[in-house]
Design an enzyme around this catalytic site. Structure first.
Site, short mmCIF file in Angstrom:
data_model
loop_
_atom_site.label_atom_id
_atom_site.label_comp_id
_atom_site.label_asym_id
_atom_site.label_seq_id
_atom_site.Cartn_x
_atom_site.Cartn_y
_atom_site.Cartn_z
N HIS A 1 61.89 -2.37 -2.09
CA HIS A 1 61.07 -2.00 -0.97
C HIS A 1 59.96 -1.04 -1.65
CE1 HIS A 1 62.86 -4.14 2.43
NE2 HIS A 1 63.70 -4.34 1.42
N ASN B 1 78.03 4.61 13.82
CA ASN B 1 77.88 5.50 12.99
C ASN B 1 76.96 4.76 11.93
OD1 ASN B 1 77.71 7.17 10.83
ND2 ASN B 1 79.95 7.54 10.46
C1 LIG Z 1 61.87 -7.71 7.31
C2 LIG Z 1 63.20 -7.09 7.13
N1 LIG Z 1 63.94 -6.61 8.01
C3 LIG Z 1 65.03 -5.65 7.74
C4 LIG Z 1 65.65 -5.63 6.68
C5 LIG Z 1 66.72 -5.09 6.28
O1 LIG Z 1 66.69 -3.82 5.65
P1 LIG Z 1 67.95 -3.14 4.83
O2 LIG Z 1 68.23 -4.16 3.86
O3 LIG Z 1 67.71 -1.68 4.60
O4 LIG Z 1 68.99 -3.32 6.01
C6 LIG Z 1 64.92 -6.36 5.58
C7 LIG Z 1 65.49 -6.39 4.19
O5 LIG Z 1 64.72 -6.88 3.30
C8 LIG Z 1 63.68 -7.04 5.73
O6 LIG Z 1 62.87 -7.68 4.79
#
Ligand SMILES: Cc1ncc(COP(=O)(O)O)c(C=O)c1O
Length: 390
Positions: free
Chosen positions: A189, A238
């Site tokens: 990211h 949590n």
């Molecule tokens: C649009 C979107 N929402 C939520 C998430 C979830 O994030 P995480 O992997 O930090 O849980 C992602 C993960 O890539 C995503 O692309």
């Protein structure tokens, strides 16, 4: 030559800042650095409150559970409808269902990959109480129009900004338009802490709900920072982050703008090289950002020309075999995923034409926050323009 999805994301300083927390022993979980990161994040985004959690998925979970909480203003009730684009991540969607709401799916725009506002307007009913929009890969829909719809219908807007930290619509950062905005710091990211996420809002009552839901439902640390309060004032999870990930995330956050610029320049170099090549012949095309969006790119989305749809999987195999790692555009059309069938999410048997096209034609490659060299640009150009040759 290789072009992985993610280049090694940590600087020496990132590692040292994490190591420093680790050496402090009992303070490795949510503590001072988490609070400092939250403050800086809120200030950067231009919102009142930011709360760090252990993932972007957890931030989405909190947003939905805050909407249905008994303490919430404008509380959303069981079986109320929440609109979501079919190009979404799994954990953009599941918290809607887990919170007892009904997801209503909307198609996306082929040009921006983001929620289609005409389809959205058609799907609004008396039961619609929320919209969860997903800002796909650094881009957004027309936020002026979306804001108007939300205001006119008195809806709750959640912005899943997990893929778009640092993107602006007009003069405002994405994630700051809705009641809640959510972010992810997972690897690949815009910034990476290994794991981690953030949720932002502007209302103190909402903030208090998020705060206690994040950590067991207690009010410890709320009420003027009283540390020893052990009142359980709400339901809870949590979802606490570690101070280690907060330290790494904060350190990366300080160079976010620099990384946005480098990614953007790399993208331009790759696209210019492809479009100037004699071999281009419209074999592939690229995602356009919405006119008012100043994007902070997450990866480099690519659409194969319609005439080569049947060759897509062969082509992706070719790229991966040649060291270019690829990913689908989020999860494709989520309605086509086995989990959607398991939970019978498309009872109306609707089709989502644009989401299907994106699934059939789209994929993305990485976009690294390090300046790309000429040889790598040449290599990518050559390999990406092999669709008509394989
Ligand atoms: C649009 C979107 N929402 C939520 C998430 C979830 O994030 P995480 O992997 O930090 O849980 C992602 C993960 O890539 C995503 O692309």
């Amino acid at each position: 030559m290789k072009y992985p999805l993610v280049d090694y994301p940590f600087s020496k300083n990132d590692i040292n800042s994490g190591r420093k927390i680790l050496s402090m022993g009992k303070f490795i979980t949510m503590n001072k650095v988490t609070r400092e990161f939250e403050k800086r994040f809120a200030k950067y985004l231009g919102v009142k409150y930011a709360l760090m959690v252990n993932s972007g998925s957890s931030a989405n979970l909190l947003a939905l559970f805050a909407l249905i909480n008994p303490k919430a203003k404008k509380r959303v009730k069981s079986q109320d409808e929440c609109i979501i684009p079919t190009i979404c991540w799994s954990t953009s969607l599941w918290p809607i269902i887990q919170a007892g709401l009904k997801p209503v799916f909307v198609d996306v725009d082929l040009k921006t990959f983001n929620i289609n506002l005409d389809d959205l307007k058609r799907k609004i009913t008396k039961k619609t109480k929320a919209i969860l929009t997903v800002h796909v890969l650094g881009n957004s829909t027309n936020m002026d129009e979306l804001k108007k719809i939300v205001k006119k219908r008195n809806l709750n807007l959640i912005e899943d900004t997990c893929e778009s930290l640092g993107s602006k619509y007009g003069s405002k950062f994405l994630g700051g338009f809705g009641r809640f905005g959510t972010f992810s710091f997972y690897v690949s990211h815009q910034i990476s802490a290994g794991e981690g996420g953030m949720i932002v809002c502007n209302d103190y009552n909402d903030y208090k709900i998020l705060y206690s839901l994040r950590s067991h439902g207690w009010d410890r640390g709320l009420n003027n920072g009283k540390k020893n309060s052990f009142n359980f004032i709400n339901s809870g999870f949590n979802l606490r982050p570690m101070d280690i990930t907060a330290a790494i995330g904060l350190n990366q956050f300080k160079r976010l703008n620099q990384m946005i610029k480098i990614r953007s320049n790399n993208r331009k170099l790759i696209i210019d090289s492809i479009k100037n090549s004699n071999d281009w012949n419209n074999q592939i095309d690229f995602l356009d950002s919405n006119k008012k969006v100043k994007p902070s790119w997450f990866g480099m989305p690519i659409l194969i020309n319609k005439r080569y749809i049947s060759k897509k999987s062969k082509f992706l195999n070719y790229l991966n075999k040649n060291g270019i790692e690829t990913r689908p555009i989020i999860s494709g059309n989520f309605i086509n995923q086995p989990a959607s069938k398991l939970y019978k999410l498309n009872k109306r048997r609707e089709t989502f034409k644009n989401a299907d096209q994106i699934e059939k034609r789209g994929f993305f490659i990485g976009l690294h926050p390090k300046k790309i060299n000429k040889n790598l640009v040449k290599f990518l150009t050559k390999k990406l323009l092999m669709v008509d040759k394989i």
